[in-house]
Scaffold this motif. Sequence first.
Motif, PDB file in Angstrom:
ATOM      1  N   SER A   1      96.686  45.302  12.446  1.00 11.88           N
ATOM      2  CA  SER A   1      97.109  45.369  11.043  1.00 11.88           C
ATOM      3  C   SER A   1      98.632  45.362  10.940  1.00 11.88           C
ATOM      4  N   GLY A   2      99.304  46.149  11.796  1.00  6.29           N
ATOM      5  CA  GLY A   2     100.762  46.221  11.738  1.00  6.29           C
ATOM      6  C   GLY A   2     101.430  44.903  12.076  1.00  6.29           C
ATOM      7  N   LEU A   3     100.964  44.265  13.158  1.00  8.12           N
ATOM      8  CA  LEU A   3     101.557  42.994  13.561  1.00  8.12           C
ATOM      9  C   LEU A   3     101.283  41.896  12.535  1.00  8.12           C
ATOM     10  N   THR A   4     100.087  41.910  11.987  1.00  7.92           N
ATOM     11  CA  THR A   4      99.737  40.896  10.994  1.00  7.92           C
ATOM     12  C   THR A   4     100.570  41.058   9.734  1.00  7.92           C
ATOM     13  N   ARG A   5     100.783  42.286   9.311  1.00  7.13           N
ATOM     14  CA  ARG A   5     101.565  42.524   8.096  1.00  7.13           C
ATOM     15  C   ARG A   5     103.025  42.128   8.262  1.00  7.13           C
ATOM     16  N   THR A   6     103.517  42.127   9.487  1.00  4.50           N
ATOM     17  CA  THR A   6     104.897  41.679   9.712  1.00  4.50           C
ATOM     18  C   THR A   6     105.032  40.181   9.456  1.00  4.50           C
ATOM     19  N   VAL A   7     104.035  39.421   9.886  1.00  2.00           N
ATOM     20  CA  VAL A   7     104.102  37.957   9.802  1.00  2.00           C
ATOM     21  C   VAL A   7     103.535  37.430   8.486  1.00  2.00           C
ATOM     22  N   TYR A   8     102.583  38.155   7.914  1.00  2.00           N
ATOM     23  CA  TYR A   8     101.812  37.614   6.790  1.00  2.00           C
ATOM     24  C   TYR A   8     102.663  37.149   5.611  1.00  2.00           C
ATOM     25  N   PRO A   9     103.679  37.885   5.157  1.00  2.00           N
ATOM     26  CA  PRO A   9     104.451  37.397   4.005  1.00  2.00           C
ATOM     27  C   PRO A   9     105.028  36.007   4.213  1.00  2.00           C
ATOM     28  N   PHE A  10     105.441  35.690   5.447  1.00  2.00           N
ATOM     29  CA  PHE A  10     106.015  34.381   5.729  1.00  2.00           C
ATOM     30  C   PHE A  10     104.933  33.301   5.778  1.00  2.00           C
ATOM     31  N   LEU A  11     103.792  33.625   6.396  1.00  2.00           N
ATOM     32  CA  LEU A  11     102.670  32.687   6.402  1.00  2.00           C
ATOM     33  C   LEU A  11     102.188  32.414   4.980  1.00  2.00           C
ATOM     34  N   ARG A  12     102.100  33.465   4.189  1.00  2.00           N
ATOM     35  CA  ARG A  12     101.612  33.308   2.820  1.00  2.00           C
ATOM     36  C   ARG A  12     102.556  32.432   1.996  1.00  2.00           C
ATOM     37  N   ALA A  13     103.867  32.637   2.157  1.00  2.00           N
ATOM     38  CA  ALA A  13     104.837  31.845   1.395  1.00  2.00           C
ATOM     39  C   ALA A  13     104.818  30.387   1.820  1.00  2.00           C
TER      40      ALA A  13
ATOM     41  N   THR B   1     111.992  27.800   2.950  1.00  2.00           N
ATOM     42  CA  THR B   1     110.991  28.736   2.429  1.00  2.00           C
ATOM     43  C   THR B   1     111.038  30.063   3.192  1.00  2.00           C
ATOM     44  N   PHE B   2     111.170  29.983   4.518  1.00  2.00           N
ATOM     45  CA  PHE B   2     111.225  31.197   5.339  1.00  2.00           C
ATOM     46  C   PHE B   2     112.435  32.058   4.963  1.00  2.00           C
ATOM     47  N   ILE B   3     113.589  31.437   4.798  1.00  2.00           N
ATOM     48  CA  ILE B   3     114.801  32.186   4.453  1.00  2.00           C
ATOM     49  C   ILE B   3     114.661  32.801   3.060  1.00  2.00           C
ATOM     50  N   GLY B   4     114.045  32.063   2.145  1.00  2.00           N
ATOM     51  CA  GLY B   4     113.801  32.625   0.818  1.00  2.00           C
ATOM     52  C   GLY B   4     112.890  33.839   0.867  1.00  2.00           C
TER      53      GLY B   4
ATOM     54  N   LEU C   1     112.576  35.855   3.457  1.00  2.00           N
ATOM     55  CA  LEU C   1     113.386  36.944   4.027  1.00  2.00           C
ATOM     56  C   LEU C   1     114.126  37.700   2.933  1.00  2.00           C
ATOM     57  N   LYS C   2     114.703  36.950   2.006  1.00  2.00           N
ATOM     58  CA  LYS C   2     115.467  37.584   0.926  1.00  2.00           C
ATOM     59  C   LYS C   2     114.539  38.320  -0.049  1.00  2.00           C
ATOM     60  N   GLN C   3     113.397  37.707  -0.374  1.00  2.00           N
ATOM     61  CA  GLN C   3     112.464  38.361  -1.291  1.00  2.00           C
ATOM     62  C   GLN C   3     111.909  39.654  -0.699  1.00  2.00           C
ATOM     63  N   ALA C   4     111.690  39.673   0.628  1.00  2.00           N
ATOM     64  CA  ALA C   4     111.155  40.869   1.288  1.00  2.00           C
ATOM     65  C   ALA C   4     112.219  41.936   1.514  1.00  2.00           C
ATOM     66  N   GLY C   5     113.483  41.610   1.232  1.00  2.00           N
ATOM     67  CA  GLY C   5     114.557  42.583   1.419  1.00  2.00           C
ATOM     68  C   GLY C   5     115.022  42.722   2.850  1.00  2.00           C
ATOM     69  N   LEU C   6     114.578  41.822   3.747  1.00  2.00           N
ATOM     70  CA  LEU C   6     115.007  41.878   5.139  1.00  2.00           C
ATOM     71  C   LEU C   6     116.418  41.306   5.310  1.00  2.00           C
ATOM     72  N   ALA C   7     116.836  40.487   4.341  1.00  2.00           N
ATOM     73  CA  ALA C   7     118.203  39.955   4.346  1.00  2.00           C
ATOM     74  C   ALA C   7     118.643  39.806   2.898  1.00  2.00           C
ATOM     75  N   VAL C   8     119.925  40.056   2.659  1.00  2.00           N
ATOM     76  CA  VAL C   8     120.481  39.920   1.309  1.00  2.00           C
ATOM     77  C   VAL C   8     121.777  39.127   1.395  1.00  2.00           C
ATOM     78  N   GLU C   9     122.101  38.441   0.305  1.00  2.00           N
ATOM     79  CA  GLU C   9     123.354  37.694   0.257  1.00  2.00           C
ATOM     80  C   GLU C   9     124.471  38.617  -0.230  1.00  2.00           C
ATOM     81  N   ASP C  10     125.556  38.692   0.544  1.00  2.00           N
ATOM     82  CA  ASP C  10     126.677  39.518   0.122  1.00  2.00           C
ATOM     83  C   ASP C  10     127.551  38.748  -0.869  1.00  2.00           C
ATOM     84  N   GLU C  11     128.682  39.329  -1.242  1.00  2.00           N
ATOM     85  CA  GLU C  11     129.553  38.725  -2.250  1.00  2.00           C
ATOM     86  C   GLU C  11     130.098  37.376  -1.792  1.00  2.00           C
ATOM     87  N   ALA C  12     130.231  37.201  -0.487  1.00  2.00           N
ATOM     88  CA  ALA C  12     130.746  35.937   0.055  1.00  2.00           C
ATOM     89  C   ALA C  12     129.648  34.895   0.248  1.00  2.00           C
ATOM     90  N   GLY C  13     128.389  35.236  -0.116  1.00  2.00           N
ATOM     91  CA  GLY C  13     127.283  34.304   0.050  1.00  2.00           C
ATOM     92  C   GLY C  13     126.711  34.284   1.443  1.00  2.00           C
TER      93      GLY C  13
END
Length: 844
Positions: free
Chosen positions: A649-661, A776-779, A781-793
């Motif tokens: 369950s834990g490993l699947t939940r890590t990957v699932y948001p990206f597979l789903r997107a 899509t993967f990078i998008g 990442l941002k939606q899941a909060g794993l990465a955010v764009e700073d002021e410099a982009g």
Amino acid sequence: MLKYLGLDRPFLLLARKLLFSLVRTHVLSEGPQALGLDPTKPVCYVLQRRFLSNILVLEKEVCAAGLPSPLDGLSAEGVREDRAFFFTSRREAWFGRSSASGYSPRLVRLTQAVRSRPEFDVQLVPVNILWGRTPDKESSIWKLLFSESWAPRGSLRQLFTIMLHGRQTLVRFGQPLSLRELTADAEDEERALRKVARVCRVHFRQQREMAIGPDLSHRRTQVEGILETESVKAAIEALAAEQGGGASASALLKAQEKARHYAWEIAADYSYPVVRVLHRFLTWVWTRLYDGVEVGNFDTVTGVAQDHEIVYVPCHRSHIDYLLLSYIVFQHGLMIPHIAAGANLNLPVVGGILRRGGAFFLRRSFKGNPLYGAVFNEYLHMVIARGNPIEYFVEGGRSRTGRLLQPRPGMLAMTVQSYLRDSSRPIVFLPVYVGYEKLFEGRSYVGELMGKPKQKESLFNLILSLREMKKNFGKVHVNFGEPIKLADVLAEAHPDWRGEPPLEESRPAWFTQSIRRLGQHIADGINSAAVANPVNLISLALLATPRHAMDEEQLSAQLDGYRKLLTAVPYADRAQLTAMDGRAIIEHCERLKLVQRHPHALGDVLHFYPDDAVLCSYMRNNVLHCVALPALIACLFSRNASLSREQLSGLTRTVYPFLRAELFLRWQPEELDEALDAYLAALVEMGWLGASAGREGIYNAPNMNSDEYAQLALLGQAVRPTLVRYFISLSVLTQQGSGVVGADELEALCHLLAQRLSLLREFNAPEFFDRAIFRTFIGTLKQAGLAVEDEAGKLAFNGPLRAAASESRYVLPPDVRQSVLHLTRLDRATVEQALARLASKGSA
């Protein structure tokens, strides 16, 4: 006309013989035998137009179904009628003038009997009969004169209509209505008759609109009407003020002419004769190209067409898609949709034909041209407001990889805006899955993925493509998904949407959220209607092997395993699966010349033809979402001999948001555990996994030397390239560091590294390094909060992202992980040089 029915039987026999020498009837829906009539109650048929030909057609169909004849009358509870039918329309003279009015005398008598006899009831069965179909138009009046229309028709015109269109006679039986229930709440006889007449009238109007569409005016009238709308007038005045330095008469005239030009460029010019010719032509084309066109769940369309405005939203895999969908809709007796087509298809000759077949054209972008946007918005609103079904592709273009593309918001937003202006008729979006066994444009797609420029549509290229007519492209599957009601989607995002003021230039957050949700629902609906055909399954199996070849026995067993898995846990209720077993699938694909047999003393080996492996990756991707979750489980167990349910369950939940997107998987996060349990149970039942007898919640991989382990490993290979791409992205980002690269830079780097890895490790599919997938993967990442764009982009991240990258050890072989890590160890100077070379190549 009715007096003829009193003549003797020889007259009726002669009339039948003459009529059916010209007429061929086609019963739509399930036919009269499926009406579920109560045998204890009499039946009375309701017809709209008062012609002997309609009665004879009705008699033929009900007698063929074993139902009471309309000419035999009815008798029950002391009530007798010599005929069991009545008409809702007035009597028509020879030249079409109405000569009598009021209610049918038979309906009056039956209503009186129902009101005076508590035990008496009659089942009314509305029957709609259409003699050819066409909308009202002012052009080509001679050709259209004798086709089915909204205009009244006299006996002479009916005679010519039978002669010209008798072989296209459509019959549709409506559900039976209880006369007692219809009149139960009426205070007096007049109100009872009025209600019955109104119900029948509405029924026939809806059925006629479903088949021939609403009344349409001439195209010129439509164009002039668009120019008179407030929004277009305002856009004309704004353009005149901008270009003429003020709203002078000459500047206004020029702006108005430009708006008129845009409207003529956009508007369809629907012509029923052209549709009929196209129908016959396409029947010949499908016979030449395909072994058959299989349609699933069309009852969904007829179920919503009567009360809703339909927006067909199919996946877009080929130029064949829109021709095929319109053909199927017309074949089933409904009005073909107006289709939004790219302006690139408005070719000489071809554009005119498509326009007369219901296509309206739009440019790829309205940016910087508010006048064009205003004209197109008003045209779309006019089409929707008049009740025409429409069709467009939310992906915006044809998929080059076989996966669904991310939905584009443009047409969705304009449709929703139109609905918010006038929500009197509900709108329903109908996802449509179109699946091919061989793709007409397959070769050009491979070339584009390999870096060749997209080939522009032209009349010359169209003529050249006719050479493909000699080939066999197998079967086509068209499957209709679950309808999506627009009002429900709006209510999800904003329950009080009906109380909101009209939208201005700025769009509120709830509107934007509604468009995003609607696009997601449509993509999910298309994938939930997927059809796993033989080519999809054999592509899943052979592409999982290093040399795209398998022993015949092993391949047959693998295919049977896929079928067993998809039968035990169907991807969705509307998803469909080929009925062929493994050996039949192999034979079928050999006939299509997709796989080649290499005879061998120890057993024949089957493999793709040299040039077809990449093409078949497209077919695999069509149904990759159907096996993505069990393939992820298989991938985990091919690297780990034993895993607990909690670890899974834990490993699947890590990957699932990206597979789903990426794949538009249907399960919400809260539904994931239930889906996991279903697939685990199926894999254990198949012997591809084992459950520990003494340790509850522990699952084991089969023995590594067993056939079951080999089959499980092949299943896992279906998603391994996807997981490698994810690891490339995470590895590049973590190696470069937080706040160092932007989203566009990361996308470009991942594309280059995946391209290089494909060359080094022979993943042998250009879609492996498709930039859109990394985007899509990078998008996500941002939606899941794993990465955010700073002021410099630039992309900034923290510990959870590194933890996600480290979990790759559970799914990727060490050599693959090492190769990726080696490739991604790039210093900043190398990165900048690579991006500069990519930019210069793109600009060239």
